[in-house]
Design a protein around this motif. Sequence first.
Motif, PDB file in Angstrom:
ATOM      1  N   GLY A 154      46.571 -63.168   4.832  1.00  0.00           N
ATOM      2  CA  GLY A 154      46.230 -61.819   5.272  1.00  0.00           C
ATOM      3  C   GLY A 154      47.314 -61.115   6.057  1.00  0.00           C
ATOM      4  O   GLY A 154      47.142 -59.953   6.431  1.00  0.00           O
ATOM      5  N   PHE A 155      48.445 -61.774   6.313  1.00  0.00           N
ATOM      6  CA  PHE A 155      49.533 -61.177   7.078  1.00  0.00           C
ATOM      7  C   PHE A 155      50.785 -61.113   6.209  1.00  0.00           C
ATOM      8  O   PHE A 155      51.066 -62.045   5.443  1.00  0.00           O
ATOM      9  CB  PHE A 155      49.829 -61.994   8.338  1.00  0.00           C
ATOM     10  N   ILE A 156      51.533 -60.033   6.353  1.00  0.00           N
ATOM     11  CA  ILE A 156      52.720 -59.883   5.532  1.00  0.00           C
ATOM     12  C   ILE A 156      53.775 -60.908   5.924  1.00  0.00           C
ATOM     13  O   ILE A 156      54.074 -61.107   7.099  1.00  0.00           O
ATOM     14  CB  ILE A 156      53.273 -58.446   5.611  1.00  0.00           C
ATOM     15  N   ARG A 157      54.315 -61.597   4.914  1.00  0.00           N
ATOM     16  CA  ARG A 157      55.319 -62.639   5.139  1.00  0.00           C
ATOM     17  C   ARG A 157      56.704 -62.188   4.715  1.00  0.00           C
ATOM     18  O   ARG A 157      57.689 -62.488   5.377  1.00  0.00           O
ATOM     19  CB  ARG A 157      54.924 -63.897   4.359  1.00  0.00           C
ATOM     20  N   GLU A 158      56.769 -61.473   3.578  1.00  0.00           N
ATOM     21  CA  GLU A 158      58.058 -61.024   3.077  1.00  0.00           C
ATOM     22  C   GLU A 158      57.933 -59.634   2.482  1.00  0.00           C
ATOM     23  O   GLU A 158      56.913 -59.276   1.896  1.00  0.00           O
ATOM     24  CB  GLU A 158      58.600 -61.976   2.003  1.00  0.00           C
TER      25      GLU A 158
END
Length: 253
Positions: free
Chosen positions: A77-81
């Motif tokens: 649910g969180f932006i990684r790249e």
Amino acid sequence: MRRGALALFLGLAACAPQPLAQPPSQPLLIEGGVVEGRIVRAAGLELALPAPPLAVARSGETLLAAYPFQLLIYQGGFIRENLPLPGVPTFVRAKPNPLVGLEDRLFAPGLGTLPYRAKDALRTPEGVYWLDEEGVYLERRQLYQGRYTFLSASERYAFAFGQEALRLPDGLRIPLPARVKAAVVLDELYVLNPEGLYRLSLEGLRLGFLPGDFEGLESDGGFLYTLQAGRLIILQRNLEQALHSQRALGRAP
């Protein structure tokens, strides 16, 4: 100060995905649920993307949202790249490994561009399987000639689908119901055509059938997911409907 604030705003705006000229009007089916507009709602995941994606795919905790010249990869649910793409995506695959199709090449996060003009492709532990109008390839080597329209894979096998299913890497050919438009490969084979959803063995033996006008097919390994008249349908692997089916976002009861 005003000039500095304006420059900062313009810099942030340049990094944001640009909205599509014509965002998808129908929900986009992903593993576990749907994406409608920029809202993702699926089993174990709910988030708002910065703009409606051109293509999207999910595998477990990983979600890929592809935009013209940009790929966003979310984890849990969180932006990684936030990766630049060398073109406009035509398809995106989250499994077995992330891969994006472009008009004249493929893009693999961590590897870069691959010079394969593919209408569909899968990045597997054996390498990249891909299709063009002439046949099926593994990397630079043509494995089989023939007209196939899309690919699907499990941890054990990849399949190319056309008038028949071609099992890879062993080359077993499996007859299919007419006009197959989507498929999922688990320890059994699930194929969707205009008449309904078929459950087959990996050798092509018919094990079950669910009639209906369904659109799209995805699986998280435990359940099957499809759409019917805008409604998200969740099925058990024996093709019985699960109790927690729900309507796709924005659809009236």
